[in-house]
Design a protein around this motif. Structure first.
Motif, PDB file in Angstrom:
ATOM      1  N   THR A   5       0.819  -1.215   0.000  1.00 49.11           N
ATOM      2  CA  THR A   5       0.000   0.000   0.000  1.00 49.11           C
ATOM      3  C   THR A   5       0.852   1.264   0.000  1.00 49.11           C
ATOM      4  N   THR A   6       2.160   1.113  -0.221  1.00 51.41           N
ATOM      5  CA  THR A   6       3.067   2.275  -0.145  1.00 51.41           C
ATOM      6  C   THR A   6       3.500   2.765  -1.519  1.00 51.41           C
TER       7      THR A   6
ATOM      8  N   VAL B 155      -9.552   3.697  -0.270  1.00 51.57           N
ATOM      9  CA  VAL B 155      -8.280   4.361  -0.005  1.00 51.57           C
ATOM     10  C   VAL B 155      -7.463   4.412  -1.290  1.00 51.57           C
TER      11      VAL B 155
ATOM     12  N   PRO C 244      -3.830   4.441  -2.635  1.00 56.40           N
ATOM     13  CA  PRO C 244      -2.486   4.165  -2.094  1.00 56.40           C
ATOM     14  C   PRO C 244      -1.633   5.426  -2.080  1.00 56.40           C
ATOM     15  N   THR C 245      -1.052   5.719  -0.961  1.00 56.08           N
ATOM     16  CA  THR C 245      -0.207   6.901  -0.691  1.00 56.08           C
ATOM     17  C   THR C 245      -1.018   8.198  -0.697  1.00 56.08           C
TER      18      THR C 245
ATOM     19  N   PRO D  56      -8.625   8.939   2.818  1.00 60.70           N
ATOM     20  CA  PRO D  56      -9.529   7.783   2.866  1.00 60.70           C
ATOM     21  C   PRO D  56     -10.994   8.194   2.995  1.00 60.70           C
TER      22      PRO D  56
ATOM     23  N   ASP E 233      -8.754   6.219   9.863  1.00 60.79           N
ATOM     24  CA  ASP E 233      -7.521   6.987  10.018  1.00 60.79           C
ATOM     25  C   ASP E 233      -6.889   7.205   8.644  1.00 60.79           C
TER      26      ASP E 233
ATOM     27  N   GLU F  63      -4.564   5.757   7.140  1.00 62.32           N
ATOM     28  CA  GLU F  63      -4.230   4.537   6.418  1.00 62.32           C
ATOM     29  C   GLU F  63      -5.467   3.753   5.989  1.00 62.32           C
TER      30      GLU F  63
ATOM     31  N   ARG G 208      -7.739   2.550   8.110  1.00 55.51           N
ATOM     32  CA  ARG G 208      -8.176   1.626   9.153  1.00 55.51           C
ATOM     33  C   ARG G 208      -9.240   2.288  10.025  1.00 55.51           C
TER      34      ARG G 208
END
Length: 884
Positions: free
Chosen positions: A376-377, A439, A441-442, A461, A507, A509, A511
């Protein structure tokens, strides 16, 4: 001579009847009704003192059918006869519309890809599949309606997705007893749809213990590679279709738990289907996996009371297919579980003339969609010219979907004013909802233009969702006047509330975090009245020619996916253009957040007026039918911009052609995107269908159909790609925002995405004399899906994809799919039998494409195929039937 005979003793028996045969005596009109009979093959015995007894075999009752059977008794020792009741026919003479039924003989004999129930739904007259051969692309259009407009039932319980209208539970083929598709003329019992009603009847246990085990395999060495394409940045240099793995194992057992009181059926499927498309690295295939567990209990609580409970749980992995423009690292790997439960279906046969039932069911679809690599980075990049995606997938996330249904109906038969009446009244309560997280990614994804930096899209997100609650009531009456005319009339009322619920926060990320994001509460309410009318008329004295006609108003139910963009958990999307001088993405093109969006609280429910007229004729064991179907749809839901001001200009394209465009002349912040019923959104369908069916006799059976049709209009999916489904509302990526910019509408009216003017199907089986072999086939021909060339134009409001020719100017290649099976059954003593099979799938090795790299006319990859129908391949299988 032809008089009705009261008091005749009738015995109706079938393996489908749990608890033994049904016996009774005819009434004063010489009639005996057997209500709530399950689908199957029946034996009828009739006796009366002074007359020879009558024994009739193989009277077939399909799911949802009402069959009339005329029994003729001869006076003992005299060649004269007297009518007891009805007419000798296995045709539903009361259905004014078009229905298709598949029974055990079809499901066990006809070769298919064994993907799911959709193998047979694709064979229904008037159905246009988005993908005829895929086991994972299962959307279908029924007589021109959108793929989101069908209703999917399992044993009568609704398992349709509340967010998008697609099926969210798919029973295993080996656990299905029958399939019924009411494609035209659905009764007032069914609402919140504009397409077909699809009811799958699962198997149940009987008075004997019966079991079965099946195994099917496809081997790499028995798979053709008619298409090979270069592989980019990996070995080997070229690749074709690769069959990596295919193992399909099923086992089941059913029988009595308590004699004459309780029966069970249970089954399990293990499926592993790994393959890769031409031009991709076979080391990173699509790895489709299914584990299905099914169980069903049938209780005889009392002679007239029956309770059925069932549960089906699917554990699946359905990765996005890598292609030459979407490599493995740019795909997501969706996986999830779907427990679909009928808590109880209680039926009470109060008398031969009255039956009531109530059912309660629920499903929960929990799905996660991580990147296939787990990384996911890494950011995602897509080239707007070539259509190639690299790096990570554009987004990942998860979704939870649920639907709870409670329904009660009362059916009553009576006679009044010289006619027979079959009344049905009912009520239904439903609640459906979904919540999702998405989301990037990044937090940023990049858009390139022919390899050069072009734009960046930033978004935090997102959490979103929606919910509806509905209550419905309906009443219908089927009136039989004399021996020939049947009239049907009904009306349905639906009251539905759309709501935006509270959801947990996320959050950075993606989550779940502490805190709750409050929803918007009540959004709007629909009150819908749906009238239905129909008639059937027997022509001629033999009653074997039937004229059918129907009219119905059908409306879309609330789809929670339509209003999820308004949830307060939706974060702003910022698009910035690349500035070569600054060396970065510094120029803001647009910012879209919930403050730019408005939901029209007066939005009307999309509706379709449906008309049909048809003629059926029975010729011995052959039934032929022809019908004309017309649909006119209106009030479809989509986006429009009520705040932006646009000026029409002309742009010159690279080949010298000119294209009118609409340039935003006020600020992008002034735009207000409204979800409403845009003017001009509509559907027009005209189709003629011909069908013929020969019941199994003399060692063979066959059926076939041909549909000639035209589907035109303007919908939210009118701008979709060649492979995209026809949906009548916002949903798939292109349909999600279609209409927010007036350039979307340029050349968009025309052939709709699932328009296939010519569709032909033939299927059947034949016993080869003195060999024990059975040869069966399944031939299907489809016109290719329509599409049109586009271009990308940079305007002040952003980069716009615009159709440069009317939709439907081009078509994918037509598809001809022929599947052949050779099988032989071997007796295995008292245990049962073993059946060995060899299937040749896509025997003609058709290489038609199903997806394109890009429809950008000025791209070097314009019109380049990326996904093809699966090539010729052999599948070997064995079925073991056990019983005692």
């Amino acid at each position: 001579h032809g008089a009705a005979l009261a008091g005749a003793r009738v015995r109706v028996s079938s393996p489908a009847l749990l608890g033994g045969p049904i016996t009774g005596t005819t009434n004063e009109r010489g009639q005996l009704r057997v209500p709530a009979a399950p689908p199957g093959s029946y034996l009828i015995d009739v006796e009366f003192p002074g007359f020879d007894s009558l024994h009739v075999e193989d009277v077939r009752i399909g799911m949802g059918a009402t069959i009339e059977h005329k029994a003729v008794l001869r006076v003992a020792g005299v060649a004269e006869s007297i009518v007891v009741e009805g007419e000798r026919s296995d045709t539903d003479t009361r259905d004014p519309g078009l229905g298709t039924r598949f029974g055990p003989g079809d499901l066990d004999t006809i070769p298919t890809r064994r993907a799911s129930m959709f193998d047979f739904l694709r064979a229904v007259p008037g159905v246009s599949p988005t993908s005829p051969s895929s086991g994972t692309v299962t959307t279908v259009s029924v007589f021109g309606s959108g793929t989101n407009e069908n209703q999917f039932l399992i044993d009568g319980t609704n398992f349709t997705c509340p967010c998008s209208g697609v099926a969210r539970a798919e029973p295993v083929l080996d656990f299905i007893q029958a399939i019924h598709v009411q494609s035209i003329g659905a009764s007032a019992e069914f609402g919140n749809l504009q397409g077909g009603v699809i009811n799958v009847v699962t198997k149940h246990g009987g008075d004997r213990y019966l079991g079965g085990t099946g195994y099917y395999a496809q081997l790499t060495g028995l798979t053709s590679q008619p298409v090979r394409l270069p592989v980019t940045d990996s070995a080997p240099a070229t690749s074709g279709y690769e069959r990596i793995k295919y193992h399909d194992f099923t086992t089941s057992l059913g029988g009595p738990l308590v004699k004459d009181r309780l029966w069970f059926f249970a089954g399990y499927q293990y499926l592993r289907d790994y393959d890769s498309q031409p031009g991709t690295n076979p080391d990173y295939p699509r790895t489709y996996e299914q584990d299905n567990v099914f169980g069903k209990l049938t209780w005889r609580l009392a002679p007239d009371w029956q309770l059925v409970q069932s549960v089906q749980t699917e554990f699946w992995v359905n990765p996005v297919r890598p292609t030459v423009v979407t490599p493995f690292e740019a795909t997501i790997r969706p996986h999830g579980t779907v427990p679909a439960i009928t808590f109880g279906h209680l039926t009470h046969t109060a008398s031969p003339n009255m039956v009531w039932d109530v059912r309660v069911g629920r499903f929960v679809h929990a799905q996660r969609m991580p990147p296939s690599t787990g990384d996911t980075t890494t950011a995602s990049r897509r080239d707007r010219v070539t259509g190639v995606t690299s790096g990570a997938p554009p987004s990942f996330g998860e979704v939870t979907i649920s639907r709870t249904t409670a329904k009660a109906t009362l059916s009553r038969y009576d006679s009044a004013l010289g006619a027979d009446h079959q009344w049905k009244i009912g009520a239904q309560l439903e609640r459906g909802e979904h919540d999702s997280a998405s989301v990037i990614p990044t937090g940023v994804r990049y858009v390139d233009s022919a390899g050069a930096p072009f734009q960046a899209v930033y978004r935090a997100p997102v959490v979103s969702g929606g919910r509806f609650t509905s209550a419905a009531a309906f009443v219908s009456d089927t009136i039989t006047v004399g021996a020939r005319l049947t009239l049907s009339a009904g009306v349905r009322f639906d009251h539905t509330r759309a709501e935006s619920q509270d959801l947990p926060a996320l959050d950075a990320e993606g989550r779940e975090a502490d805190g709750i994001i409050p929803g918007l509460g009540h959004l709007y309410t629909w009150n819908i009245v749906s009238p239905r009318l129909g008639a059937t008329l027997k022509i001629g004295t033999d009653g074997l020619t039937l004229l059918r006609a129907s009219y119905g108003r059908f409306s879309q139910g609330v789809l929670t996916g339509e209003f999820e963009p308004f949830h307060p958990g939706v974060t702003p999307t910022t698009t910035a253009a690349y500035d070569p001088a600054a060396g970065g993405y510094t120029r803001i093109v647009s910012v879209v957040d919930p403050s730019n969006l408005r939901l029209d609280g007066e939005t009307r429910a999309p509706r379709t007026d449906e008309y049909s007229i048809g003629l059926d004729r029975k010729l011995g064991g052959i039934a032929v039918a022809a019908a004309y179907v017309r649909k006119r749809g209106d009030d479809f839901i989509g986006w429009t911009d009520e705040g932006g001001q646009y000026q029409e200009e002309v742009r010159t394209l690279p080949d010298g052609r000119t294209l009118p465009v609409f340039r935003l002349i006020n600020s992008t912040a002034d735009r207000r995107f409204v979800l409403t019923n845009p003017e001009g959104y509509s559907l027009s369908y005209d189709g003629v269908v011909f069908a013929v069916e020969k019941r199994r006799s003399g060692g063979w059976q066959a059926s076939g159909s041909y549909t000639l049709s035209k589907t035109r209009g303007l919908m939210a999916s009118s701008g979709t790609t060649a492979s995209g489904p026809q949906v009548s509302t916002v949903g798939p990526p292109i349909a999600l925002t279609f209409g927010r910019d007036p350039n979307d509408l340029t050349n968009a009216r025309g052939r709709l995405p699932n328009d296939r003017p010519h569709v032909m199907r033939v299927m059947g089986s034949v016993d080869v004399p003195r060999t024990g072999l059975v040869v069966s086939g399944n031939l299907q021909y489809f016109s290719g899906k329509p599409w049109a060339a586009t271009t990308q134009i940079v305007l002040p409001q952003g980069d716009q994809r615009i159709l440069i020719e009317p939709r439907g100017s081009r078509r994918l290649a037509s598809q001809t799919l022929l599947d052949i099976r050779v099988s032989r059954a071997i007796a295995s003593g008292r245990l049962g039998r073993i059946e060995l099979m060899v299937d040749l799938l896509n025997a003609l090795n058709d290489t038609a494409e199903e997806s394109l790299a890009t429809d950008n006319f000025y791209s070097p990859t314009f019109g380049q195929p990326t996904v093809f129908i699966d090539p010729r391949r052999a599948m070997v299988g064995a079925r073991i039937a056990l019983g005692r």
